[in-house]
Design a protein around this motif. Structure first.
Motif, short mmCIF file in Angstrom:
data_model
loop_
_atom_site.label_atom_id
_atom_site.label_comp_id
_atom_site.label_asym_id
_atom_site.label_seq_id
_atom_site.Cartn_x
_atom_site.Cartn_y
_atom_site.Cartn_z
N ARG A 101 0.39 5.35 1.18
CA ARG A 101 -0.44 6.30 1.90
C ARG A 101 0.22 7.67 1.90
NH1 ARG A 101 -1.18 1.34 3.96
NH2 ARG A 101 0.85 1.34 4.98
N PRO B 290 -1.95 6.98 -4.05
CA PRO B 290 -2.14 6.64 -2.63
C PRO B 290 -3.54 6.12 -2.36
CG PRO B 290 -1.05 8.77 -2.87
CD PRO B 290 -1.48 8.36 -4.24
N GLU B 291 -3.62 5.02 -1.63
CA GLU B 291 -4.92 4.45 -1.30
C GLU B 291 -5.59 5.23 -0.18
OE1 GLU B 291 -3.56 1.06 1.92
OE2 GLU B 291 -3.53 0.58 -0.21
N ALA B 292 -4.80 6.02 0.54
CA ALA B 292 -5.33 6.85 1.62
C ALA B 292 -4.54 8.15 1.65
CB ALA B 292 -5.21 6.13 2.96
N GLY B 293 -5.22 9.22 1.95
CA GLY B 293 -4.56 10.51 2.09
C GLY B 293 -5.31 11.35 3.09
N TRP B 294 -4.60 11.96 4.01
CA TRP B 294 -5.28 12.75 5.03
C TRP B 294 -4.42 13.95 5.42
CZ3 TRP B 294 -2.63 8.34 6.03
CH2 TRP B 294 -1.75 8.31 7.10
N GLY C 10 0.81 -1.21 0.00
CA GLY C 10 0.00 0.00 0.00
C GLY C 10 0.84 1.26 0.00
N HIS D 19 0.21 11.66 3.67
CA HIS D 19 -0.14 12.36 4.91
C HIS D 19 0.48 13.75 4.82
CE1 HIS D 19 0.64 12.61 9.54
NE2 HIS D 19 -0.42 13.33 9.18
#
Length: 349
Positions: free
Chosen positions: A198, A226-230, A196, A200
């Protein structure tokens, strides 16, 4: 009253060799602590625009001296020569305040090798910069470097109390160290399947749209995206700041890539630089990025051997190898396997 110690012959290290930066000082101090070896550093940062010891370097010297009740000569701003004679390393609880935005992770880099192999546990509190250009970020320390050190036997955990961005500083991190009697060699030749990616973004006292623009660039520039971004909006600490972090998790290793916002530099440019570093790493197929390879050299040397595949070694890495070889009967070998694919091995001389 300071105990009287027998005079030692100084091992002389040229601080202008190779890359010629502060890493020579930090590696030499770390090995002086680990081996109880008196050192004399000459021509410290001689080719830099502001040569000699700067405040961030003096912070590492003073911390290493406190850790070992060392006898020190030349620990002054601008000094081009330093003599450092350590006593036995004393694990325990310490607090170090750099007093500027100087990197806490670089001070930790100086102390951790000795404490990771000390006879008892230690706890450190370090105050200063935690997210600095040209230094390992806290995310890199926590998610890339320390997991590998734990794999080698030393149980080290770090906690970010509050971030401190350059140039304001004001950050704080805590480190708990349960040492190993000896570090185990590490071999990292394959990274395994990609698990994965990610993204940030940390942002402190700056408009939120900066972070959103950076995440948008990463989503467009990376394949796979990216499978997740915050976004993490930071209110503690001093001054404004911005850090873009991309985590690449594979079966055998996690790598961290970081970029920092600068005044006058568009958010898109910052994010594009991080994306470029990630693409290069993914295309090379190696497990270890260039900065992590540099950080792993000293633990490998203390373990007595190991091997890793990485990107083309930087001048910084080659200089670090040369300094380590002055202290220990070990030799590094760098072998090019393919374009941007190198194997670094370490064995007894």
């Amino acid at each position: 009253m300071r105990e009287t110690r027998p005079m030692q012959e100084f091992l002389t290290i040229d601080g202008s060799q190779g890359e010629g930066g502060g890493q020579i000082l930090r590696t030499a101090l770390a090995l002086a602590l680990c081996r109880g070896r008196a050192i004399r550093l000459i021509r410290i940062r001689a080719a830099r625009a502001r040569p000699g010891l700067r405040p961030q370097h003096l912070a590492a010297v003073k911390a290493a001296a406190l850790l070992s009740d060392a006898r020190v000569e030349g620990a002054e701003p601008g000094s081009m020569e330093l003599r450092f004679t350590p006593g036995p390393v004393r694990p325990g609880e310490y607090r170090f305040d750099i007093g500027t935005a100087g990197s806490t992770t670089l001070v930790l880099q100086t102390l951790l090798p000795a404490l990771a192999t000390a006879p008892r546990s230690s706890r450190l509190v370090l105050e200063g910069g935690t997210h600095n250009p040209l230094a390992p970020s806290f995310a890199f320390l926590e998610r890339a470097y320390l997991p590998l050190l734990r794999r080698m036997g030393a149980r080290v955990a770090a906690r970010l109390v509050r971030p401190g961005f350059y140039p304001a500083g004001g950050g704080c991190l805590e480190v708990e160290i349960e040492p190993a009697a000896a570090l185990s060699p590490l071999v990292l030749e394959e990274r395994g399947p990609l698990l994965g990616i990610r993204a940030h973004v940390l942002i402190a006292r700056l408009p939120h749209h900066i972070a959103e623009r950076e995440l948008a660039v990463l989503a467009r520039s990376l394949d796979p995206p990216p499978e997740a971004g915050w976004v993490e909006a930071v209110t503690a600490g001093r001054g404004p700041g911005n850090a873009v972090v991309v985590e690449v998790e594979s079966r055998e290793i996690t790598e961290i890539f970081t970029g920092f916002g600068e005044r006058g530099v568009p958010a898109e440019t910052v994010a594009a630089g991080v994306a470029g570093a990630v693409r290069r790493y993914l295309a090379a197929g190696v497990p270890v990025g260039e900065h992590l390879a540099d950080q792993l050299l000293l633990p490998l040397a203390l373990a007595g051997g190991g091997a890793l595949r990485t990107l083309r070694p930087t001048r910084h890495t080659l200089t670090n190898m040369a300094v380590i070889e002055r202290f220990l009967p070990l030799r590094f070998r760098s072998e090019e396997i393919a374009a941007d694919d190198w194997r670094i091995t370490l064995a007894g001389d």
